[in-house]
Design a protein around this motif. Sequence first.
Motif, PDB file in Angstrom:
ATOM      1  N   LEU A  47       0.865  -0.997   0.071  1.00  0.00           N
ATOM      2  CA  LEU A  47      -0.007   0.062  -0.030  1.00  0.00           C
ATOM      3  C   LEU A  47       0.799   1.366   0.051  1.00  0.00           C
ATOM      4  O   LEU A  47       2.012   1.410   0.709  1.00  0.00           O
ATOM      5  CB  LEU A  47      -0.957  -0.070   1.348  1.00  0.00           C
ATOM      6  CG  LEU A  47      -1.790  -1.168   1.352  1.00  0.00           C
ATOM      7  CD1 LEU A  47      -2.466  -1.176   2.795  1.00  0.00           C
ATOM      8  CD2 LEU A  47      -2.883  -1.305   0.279  1.00  0.00           C
ATOM      9  N   THR A  48       0.231   2.411  -0.539  1.00  0.00           N
ATOM     10  CA  THR A  48       1.076   3.672  -0.506  1.00  0.00           C
ATOM     11  C   THR A  48      -0.298   4.628   0.092  1.00  0.00           C
ATOM     12  O   THR A  48      -1.395   4.436  -0.160  1.00  0.00           O
ATOM     13  CB  THR A  48       1.263   4.373  -1.871  1.00  0.00           C
ATOM     14  OG1 THR A  48       2.127   3.059  -2.584  1.00  0.00           O
ATOM     15  CG2 THR A  48       1.941   5.684  -2.018  1.00  0.00           C
ATOM     16  N   SER A  49       0.217   5.463   1.120  1.00  0.00           N
ATOM     17  CA  SER A  49      -0.857   6.196   1.721  1.00  0.00           C
ATOM     18  C   SER A  49      -1.632   7.175   0.800  1.00  0.00           C
ATOM     19  O   SER A  49      -1.004   7.741  -0.001  1.00  0.00           O
ATOM     20  CB  SER A  49      -0.276   7.184   3.070  1.00  0.00           C
ATOM     21  OG  SER A  49      -1.067   7.902   3.576  1.00  0.00           O
ATOM     22  N   GLY A  50      -3.019   7.148   0.992  1.00  0.00           N
ATOM     23  CA  GLY A  50      -3.760   7.857   0.237  1.00  0.00           C
ATOM     24  C   GLY A  50      -3.960   7.583  -1.467  1.00  0.00           C
ATOM     25  O   GLY A  50      -4.697   8.304  -1.984  1.00  0.00           O
ATOM     26  N   VAL A  51      -3.615   6.150  -1.799  1.00  0.00           N
ATOM     27  CA  VAL A  51      -3.624   5.779  -3.133  1.00  0.00           C
ATOM     28  C   VAL A  51      -4.629   4.671  -3.076  1.00  0.00           C
ATOM     29  O   VAL A  51      -4.176   3.433  -2.479  1.00  0.00           O
ATOM     30  CB  VAL A  51      -2.090   5.543  -3.855  1.00  0.00           C
ATOM     31  CG1 VAL A  51      -2.390   4.997  -5.121  1.00  0.00           C
ATOM     32  CG2 VAL A  51      -1.306   6.769  -3.636  1.00  0.00           C
TER      33      VAL A  51
ATOM     34  N   ASN B 249       1.306   0.722  12.187  1.00  0.00           N
ATOM     35  CA  ASN B 249       1.980   1.587  13.124  1.00  0.00           C
ATOM     36  C   ASN B 249       2.446   2.947  12.721  1.00  0.00           C
ATOM     37  O   ASN B 249       3.593   3.275  13.109  1.00  0.00           O
ATOM     38  CB  ASN B 249       3.128   0.642  13.854  1.00  0.00           C
ATOM     39  CG  ASN B 249       4.208   0.626  12.713  1.00  0.00           C
ATOM     40  OD1 ASN B 249       4.069   0.699  11.620  1.00  0.00           O
ATOM     41  ND2 ASN B 249       5.245  -0.183  13.379  1.00  0.00           N
ATOM     42  N   SER B 250       1.751   3.720  12.371  1.00  0.00           N
ATOM     43  CA  SER B 250       1.987   4.921  11.808  1.00  0.00           C
ATOM     44  C   SER B 250       2.062   5.838  13.253  1.00  0.00           C
ATOM     45  O   SER B 250       1.554   5.140  14.219  1.00  0.00           O
ATOM     46  CB  SER B 250       0.851   5.558  11.139  1.00  0.00           C
ATOM     47  OG  SER B 250       0.949   4.950   9.767  1.00  0.00           O
ATOM     48  N   ALA B 251       2.249   7.070  13.323  1.00  0.00           N
ATOM     49  CA  ALA B 251       2.562   7.775  14.616  1.00  0.00           C
ATOM     50  C   ALA B 251       1.191   8.087  15.204  1.00  0.00           C
ATOM     51  O   ALA B 251       1.278   7.810  16.268  1.00  0.00           O
ATOM     52  CB  ALA B 251       3.186   9.188  14.288  1.00  0.00           C
ATOM     53  N   ALA B 252       0.018   8.400  14.438  1.00  0.00           N
ATOM     54  CA  ALA B 252      -1.102   8.671  15.052  1.00  0.00           C
ATOM     55  C   ALA B 252      -2.111   7.786  15.022  1.00  0.00           C
ATOM     56  O   ALA B 252      -3.084   7.293  15.824  1.00  0.00           O
ATOM     57  CB  ALA B 252      -1.432  10.008  14.795  1.00  0.00           C
ATOM     58  N   SER B 253      -2.362   7.412  13.758  1.00  0.00           N
ATOM     59  CA  SER B 253      -3.548   6.651  13.365  1.00  0.00           C
ATOM     60  C   SER B 253      -3.406   5.903  11.795  1.00  0.00           C
ATOM     61  O   SER B 253      -2.463   6.379  11.229  1.00  0.00           O
ATOM     62  CB  SER B 253      -5.011   7.520  13.133  1.00  0.00           C
ATOM     63  OG  SER B 253      -4.632   8.518  12.129  1.00  0.00           O
TER      64      SER B 253
ATOM     65  N   ASN C 113     -10.507   1.461  11.203  1.00  0.00           N
ATOM     66  CA  ASN C 113      -9.475   1.521  12.003  1.00  0.00           C
ATOM     67  C   ASN C 113      -8.570   0.335  11.773  1.00  0.00           C
ATOM     68  O   ASN C 113      -9.063  -0.905  12.053  1.00  0.00           O
ATOM     69  CB  ASN C 113      -9.803   1.754  13.420  1.00  0.00           C
ATOM     70  CG  ASN C 113      -8.689   1.752  14.341  1.00  0.00           C
ATOM     71  OD1 ASN C 113      -7.529   2.121  13.961  1.00  0.00           O
ATOM     72  ND2 ASN C 113      -8.852   1.654  15.731  1.00  0.00           N
ATOM     73  N   VAL C 114      -7.303   0.332  11.419  1.00  0.00           N
ATOM     74  CA  VAL C 114      -6.428  -0.333  11.021  1.00  0.00           C
ATOM     75  C   VAL C 114      -5.112  -0.270  11.998  1.00  0.00           C
ATOM     76  O   VAL C 114      -4.053  -1.089  11.805  1.00  0.00           O
ATOM     77  CB  VAL C 114      -5.997  -0.961   9.845  1.00  0.00           C
ATOM     78  CG1 VAL C 114      -7.202  -1.449   9.126  1.00  0.00           C
ATOM     79  CG2 VAL C 114      -5.443   0.291   8.946  1.00  0.00           C
TER      80      VAL C 114
ATOM     81  N   THR D 232      -4.744   5.177   4.849  1.00  0.00           N
ATOM     82  CA  THR D 232      -4.223   6.584   5.007  1.00  0.00           C
ATOM     83  C   THR D 232      -3.375   6.465   6.490  1.00  0.00           C
ATOM     84  O   THR D 232      -4.009   6.074   7.497  1.00  0.00           O
ATOM     85  CB  THR D 232      -5.402   7.669   5.310  1.00  0.00           C
ATOM     86  OG1 THR D 232      -6.317   7.568   3.832  1.00  0.00           O
ATOM     87  CG2 THR D 232      -4.834   9.011   5.551  1.00  0.00           C
ATOM     88  N   SER D 233      -2.105   6.891   6.309  1.00  0.00           N
ATOM     89  CA  SER D 233      -1.079   6.773   7.414  1.00  0.00           C
ATOM     90  C   SER D 233      -1.274   7.834   8.359  1.00  0.00           C
ATOM     91  O   SER D 233      -1.819   9.025   7.576  1.00  0.00           O
ATOM     92  CB  SER D 233       0.293   6.985   6.738  1.00  0.00           C
ATOM     93  OG  SER D 233       0.960   6.970   7.752  1.00  0.00           O
ATOM     94  N   GLY D 234      -1.287   7.879   9.488  1.00  0.00           N
ATOM     95  CA  GLY D 234      -1.295   8.982  10.655  1.00  0.00           C
ATOM     96  C   GLY D 234       0.072   9.726  10.706  1.00  0.00           C
ATOM     97  O   GLY D 234       0.285  10.395  11.680  1.00  0.00           O
ATOM     98  N   GLY D 235       1.027   9.414   9.802  1.00  0.00           N
ATOM     99  CA  GLY D 235       2.244  10.115   9.904  1.00  0.00           C
ATOM    100  C   GLY D 235       3.485   9.185  10.424  1.00  0.00           C
ATOM    101  O   GLY D 235       3.289   8.221  10.509  1.00  0.00           O
ATOM    102  N   GLY D 236       4.592   9.606  10.123  1.00  0.00           N
ATOM    103  CA  GLY D 236       5.650   8.815  10.818  1.00  0.00           C
ATOM    104  C   GLY D 236       6.164   7.924   9.553  1.00  0.00           C
ATOM    105  O   GLY D 236       5.865   8.152   8.357  1.00  0.00           O
ATOM    106  N   THR D 237       6.784   6.929   9.751  1.00  0.00           N
ATOM    107  CA  THR D 237       7.436   5.900   9.060  1.00  0.00           C
ATOM    108  C   THR D 237       6.886   4.481   9.377  1.00  0.00           C
ATOM    109  O   THR D 237       7.798   3.795  10.128  1.00  0.00           O
ATOM    110  CB  THR D 237       8.896   6.060   8.858  1.00  0.00           C
ATOM    111  OG1 THR D 237       9.253   7.344   8.624  1.00  0.00           O
ATOM    112  CG2 THR D 237       9.301   5.177   7.804  1.00  0.00           C
ATOM    113  N   PRO D 238       5.739   4.266   9.056  1.00  0.00           N
ATOM    114  CA  PRO D 238       5.357   3.021   9.605  1.00  0.00           C
ATOM    115  C   PRO D 238       6.133   1.728   9.034  1.00  0.00           C
ATOM    116  O   PRO D 238       6.673   1.745   8.090  1.00  0.00           O
ATOM    117  CB  PRO D 238       3.713   2.879   9.083  1.00  0.00           C
ATOM    118  CG  PRO D 238       3.612   3.825   7.982  1.00  0.00           C
ATOM    119  CD  PRO D 238       4.825   4.820   8.182  1.00  0.00           C
TER     120      PRO D 238
END
Length: 130
Positions: free
Chosen positions: A24-28, A53-57, A76-77, A102-108
């Motif tokens: 996966l790619t976030s937002g795609v 395991n993104s930073a926030a969600s 929620n994943v 959709t990643s919540g930031g950071g580098t999962p």
Amino acid sequence: MAITKNFNRQELLVAHVDIKLADLTSGVAAAAIDLPPNAVVTGGEVVTAEAFNSAASDVLDVGDAGSASRYLNDGNVHAAGRVALVPTGFSGSGNPVTVTWTSGGGTPTAGKLRLALQYYIAGRATSTLG
């Protein structure tokens, strides 16, 4: 006027796919399951086996080319667990079912899930009653 009964019957079909973070790619939107024309999703689920395991969600949408979140909006994943899909009664034209993470930031670095769909094909019969 009396109802014209339909004696045709068919079993529900089930399709599933295992998806990991690297797919996966976030937002795609990514095509996940091909469904035949006239398929009507009656149920399904996203089962997160390994939390993303993104930073926030971390959230997942499940839909198709017409609506990216037709069956699930922001599931929620970020934690292991199960999220049920919401069947809409929509009869598809053969477009694939897509997932959009959709990643919540950071580098999962972790995340695994299984998408499962139950569906029938309108107009199909595998047996009859009567």
